[in-house]
Design a protein around this motif. Structure first.
Motif, short mmCIF file in Angstrom:
data_model
loop_
_atom_site.label_atom_id
_atom_site.label_comp_id
_atom_site.label_asym_id
_atom_site.label_seq_id
_atom_site.Cartn_x
_atom_site.Cartn_y
_atom_site.Cartn_z
N VAL A 438 0.85 -1.19 0.00
CA VAL A 438 0.00 0.00 0.00
C VAL A 438 0.89 1.24 0.00
N ASP A 439 0.28 2.38 -0.35
CA ASP A 439 1.01 3.64 -0.27
C ASP A 439 0.76 4.27 1.11
N GLY A 440 1.19 5.52 1.29
CA GLY A 440 1.06 6.18 2.57
C GLY A 440 -0.36 6.48 2.98
N LEU A 441 -1.31 6.31 2.06
CA LEU A 441 -2.72 6.55 2.36
C LEU A 441 -3.50 5.23 2.47
N TYR A 442 -2.76 4.12 2.53
CA TYR A 442 -3.34 2.77 2.65
C TYR A 442 -4.11 2.35 1.40
N LYS A 443 -3.81 2.98 0.27
CA LYS A 443 -4.38 2.55 -1.01
C LYS A 443 -3.50 1.45 -1.59
N VAL A 444 -4.14 0.36 -2.06
CA VAL A 444 -3.38 -0.75 -2.65
C VAL A 444 -2.70 -0.25 -3.92
N ARG A 445 -1.42 -0.52 -4.02
CA ARG A 445 -0.66 -0.04 -5.19
C ARG A 445 -1.15 -0.72 -6.46
N ASN A 446 -1.38 0.09 -7.46
CA ASN A 446 -1.74 -0.36 -8.81
C ASN A 446 -3.09 -1.06 -8.89
N VAL A 447 -3.94 -0.91 -7.88
CA VAL A 447 -5.29 -1.47 -7.93
C VAL A 447 -6.27 -0.36 -7.55
N ASP A 448 -7.10 0.05 -8.48
CA ASP A 448 -7.99 1.19 -8.25
C ASP A 448 -9.06 0.86 -7.22
N LYS A 449 -9.39 1.82 -6.40
CA LYS A 449 -10.45 1.83 -5.37
C LYS A 449 -10.33 0.73 -4.32
N HIS A 450 -9.15 0.13 -4.21
CA HIS A 450 -8.89 -0.87 -3.19
C HIS A 450 -7.91 -0.32 -2.17
N PHE A 451 -8.18 -0.59 -0.89
CA PHE A 451 -7.37 -0.11 0.22
C PHE A 451 -7.10 -1.31 1.14
N ALA A 452 -6.10 -1.19 2.00
CA ALA A 452 -5.78 -2.33 2.87
C ALA A 452 -5.12 -1.85 4.15
N GLY A 453 -5.16 -2.70 5.18
CA GLY A 453 -4.53 -2.37 6.46
C GLY A 453 -4.40 -3.61 7.32
N GLY A 454 -3.80 -3.44 8.49
CA GLY A 454 -3.64 -4.54 9.43
C GLY A 454 -2.49 -5.45 9.07
N ASP A 455 -2.54 -6.67 9.58
CA ASP A 455 -1.44 -7.62 9.41
C ASP A 455 -1.22 -8.01 7.95
N ALA A 456 -2.21 -7.79 7.08
CA ALA A 456 -2.04 -8.13 5.67
C ALA A 456 -0.97 -7.28 5.01
N LYS A 487 -1.29 13.64 1.58
CA LYS A 487 -0.52 12.91 2.58
C LYS A 487 -1.21 13.02 3.93
N ARG A 488 -0.77 12.19 4.86
CA ARG A 488 -1.34 12.19 6.20
C ARG A 488 -0.46 13.05 7.12
N PRO A 489 -0.99 13.46 8.30
CA PRO A 489 -0.18 14.24 9.24
C PRO A 489 1.02 13.45 9.75
N LYS A 490 2.04 14.17 10.16
CA LYS A 490 3.25 13.54 10.71
C LYS A 490 2.92 12.76 11.97
N VAL A 491 2.15 13.35 12.88
CA VAL A 491 1.66 12.66 14.07
C VAL A 491 0.21 12.29 13.78
N ASP A 492 0.02 11.08 13.25
CA ASP A 492 -1.28 10.69 12.68
C ASP A 492 -2.14 10.03 13.74
N VAL A 493 -2.69 10.85 14.65
CA VAL A 493 -3.50 10.34 15.75
C VAL A 493 -4.78 11.16 15.84
N HIS A 494 -5.69 10.72 16.70
CA HIS A 494 -6.91 11.50 16.91
C HIS A 494 -6.58 12.67 17.82
N GLN A 495 -6.52 13.86 17.25
CA GLN A 495 -6.01 15.02 17.98
C GLN A 495 -7.09 15.79 18.73
N PHE A 496 -6.65 16.41 19.82
CA PHE A 496 -7.48 17.40 20.51
C PHE A 496 -7.75 18.55 19.54
#
Length: 653
Positions: A438-456, A487-496
């Protein structure tokens, strides 16, 4: 710091007796003779290290402030526990589960370690999660459906997290799960004495009971449903299939019939199919999974006489027996379980508490040894594991010559890692390393509209998978609206978020009239002298006034210890949760790094009375004090005595 024996006193002093950073005459001049300043207090929010280290991005400091009673519920009649639960659910929908099994990297990085001992974050999380289950709290009501549909493949922590957050953003979700039940590794990879099933079922039900969430179990995508069908029927797809294949031992003879992986062992056990006949088991690993494998083996023992329902092992649904129940219905004798690891025992990746429990339960842990060969008999059955002592060069074991020995065994279990199963129609997702790229946005590389996360994509913690699901849901939401992030924030957490805090208390700034003015200290449309750096900076302990904090012993959860003689058949939970008093005490121990916790130091010590409390009706978290710039002389004392590092000296008008 050694968790078992924390320092019984303060460990921090900024100055030694008689030391001072100021020349007395210079300080007098700064306080009483200065008439103007180009630097005055500004209030700067930064992320605390506990939050920065949390893979799910919990607003830990936020819900500890609720536990301590500083952050009061904005709605009358809401208990602090419910308010804290709502805050937790903004980042992680499994507080009761993660409060039990997360190894708590948040506690490792806690700045309080520099004073006495870390804050018991996991204990507070478990307490609030259990309280929510006991009081039947549900997830916040989701918004109206957007008309977009997302397929979530995998019903483990990552998939359930993504499903929850996607539905909270208005999208319909269909969860596809190959097992007959949801839960993934929380159910099929962790024994029930660590994640009690009634607790797990309650947390999962909060998600699946939401309108707009559909669940399909017993269905494997790739075999029963093709990727092409998903593309036709859904607007986006999130892959959270986990790492369901264990890595076999990379030594000769590892193909023996009684040489299996830890993933297979735990999955079989948690499905209720496991009846071990082995008396001597060797587990190769060193992480939490290997500890679970060895502990389960000790609890199961080996079968010496079976009952009539044992035949149900091949078809557990017929009788509904789980391994927990069956264990008590079988007569067993003890199992000898040896756990081996490449690293010295004290450097194993498994949590210290789990390691000590395993020793207490009779598991023999041997460190600094490496497997060389599985010894098999003429029938291809493993009878022993040849090993030797080793040292480590980074992560590479170096064998020590002349130290070979053999561990006799009836079963060998490899718990040295996991990988995704991308066979049966999922080959196009394989990055070439049995994982999904996946890329930095959790989009599966070279596969449109597919995303992935976790142990996979990378085997790690359950909490990490939950965080991937939360972040990916935001990315998918942007995608469905046709506006992908860069891109996502450097500290990518649920912020106050101060604006959200003010809005919740009906203290929103006035509309901006777009007229130019000099200075904003009296303007009602601006949040004056405040800066939010939470997405880019984590505040270190060196920027806190740690001398403010006295020694307070950490509250610890009680444990029901099981010794080697009584471990057989014992599948009851070991951890005893916090009481309300303990949870609140830990909330008060939080140093609120990077956020005001209303201690009044700046008000008390300001020599010009330039710092003052905001009127009670206008107060909110982060808006407790303000500065009169006409009085401030820039002496820096307020910043020096701020325990949390919230006050920074900066330019302003």
């Amino acid at each position: 710091m050694n968790e078992a024996a924390p320092t019984k006193g303060l460990t921090f002093r900024r100055f030694k007796n008689g030391q001072s950073p100021w020349d007395p005459q210079d300080l007098t001049k700064k306080i009483f003779q200065q008439d103007k300043s180009y630097k005055c207090p500004t209030y700067v929010h930064r992320a605390p290290p506990c939050q920065g280290g949390c893979p799910s991005g919990h607003d830990i400091r936020g819900w500890l402030a609720i536990a301590r009673g500083m952050d009061k519920p904005p709605v009358a009649g809401v208990s602090w526990q419910e308010y804290a639960f709502t805050r937790m659910m903004e980042a992680n929908p499994f507080p009761a589960s993660m409060g039990r099994v997360c190894p708590a990297p948040c506690e490792d990085g806690c700045n309080r370690n520099e004073v006495d001992d870390f804050v018991g974050i996991n204990g507070v999380e478990q307490y609030v999660g259990d309280w929510a289950i006991e009081n039947k709290l549900q997830a916040p009501k989701p918004p109206e459906l957007s008309g977009k549909r997302v397929a979530v493949i995998g019903g483990g922590p990552g998939g359930l997290s993504a499903a929850y957050f996607l539905r909270q953003k208005g999208h319909a979700v269909t969860i596809h799960e190959a097992h007959d039940e949801l839960g993934g590794m929380m159910r099929f990879g962790i024994p029930g004495y660590r994640t009690p099933r009634d607790m797990l079922d309650a947390e999962i039900a909060r998600i699946t009971s939401m309108d707009g969430v559909e669940v399909k179990t017993g269905l494997r995508v790739g075999r029963d449903v093709s990727i092409e069908e998903l593309d036709r029927n859904f607007d986006a797809v999130f892959w959270a299939i986990g790492a369901q294949k264990g890595r076999p031992l990379p030594v000769p003879g590892a193909d023996a019939v009684n040489c299996i992986t830890g993933v297979e062992f735990l999955d079989t056990f948690n499905r209720g199919w496991l009846f071990s006949t082995a008396k001597k088991i060797v587990v190769v690993g060193g992480g939490d999974t290997s500890i679970d494998v060895a502990s389960v083996a000790r609890r199961l023992g080996h079968v010496t006489r079976s009952h009539r329902h044992d035949d149900a092992a091949a078809s557990p649904g017929e009788f509904g027996y789980a391994a927990h129940d069956v264990a008590s219905a079988l007569e067993r004798e003890g199992v000898s379980a040896v756990l081996t690891t490449l690293f010295p025992v004290e450097k194993m990746t498994a949590a210290e508490r789990e390691r000590e429990d395993a020793k207490r339960e009779g598991i023999d842990i041997r460190g600094s040894v490496m497997p060389l060969e599985v010894i098999k008999d003429e029938n291809g059955v493993a009878t022993g594991l040849r090993m030797c002592e080793c040292s480590m060069k980074g992560n590479v074991p170096i064998p020590v010559e002349g130290t070979d020995f053999v561990l006799e065994c009836d079963m060998i279990i490899s718990a040295i890692g996991q990988m995704a199963d991308l066979s049966e129609g999922l080959e196009k997702l394989d990055s070439g390393r049995s994982s999904i790229a996946v890329d930095g946005l959790y989009k599966v590389r070279n596969v449109d509209k597919h995303f992935a996360g976790g142990d996979a994509i990378r085997p790690h913690l359950l909490t990490t998978a939950i965080g991937h699901g939360r972040i990916a849901s935001e990315t998918i939401d942007h995608f469905l609206h046709g506006e992908m992030e860069d891109k996502r924030p450097k500290v990518d957490v649920h912020q106050f978020n101060l604006l959200e805090e003010l809005h919740a208390r009906h203290l929103d700034p006035s509309p901006y009239d777009h007229l130019q003015v000099r200075g904003t200290d009296h303007a009602k449309f601006a949040i004056h002298n405040y800066e939010d750096r939470g997405s880019t900076q984590i505040i270190p302990h060196t920027q806190l006034f740690k001398g403010h904090f006295g020694y307070v012993a950490r509250s610890t959860r009680d444990e029901r210890h099981v010794d080697a003689d009584s471990v057989l058949g014992d599948f009851a939970e070991r951890i005893v949760g916090f009481t309300e008093e303990q949870a609140q005490t830990e909330g008060k121990r939080c140093m609120s790094c990077g956020m005001c916790f209303e201690c009044d130091n700046c008000v008390i010590y300001c020599p010009q009375t330039a710092v003052f409390r905001v009127t009670k009706k206008d107060r909110a978290v982060g808006r407790y004090v303000d500065t009169d710039y006409t009085k401030c002389i820039g002496c820096h004392i307020c910043a020096d005595v701020c325990p949390t590092g919230y006050i920074q000296m900066g330019l302003g008008e």
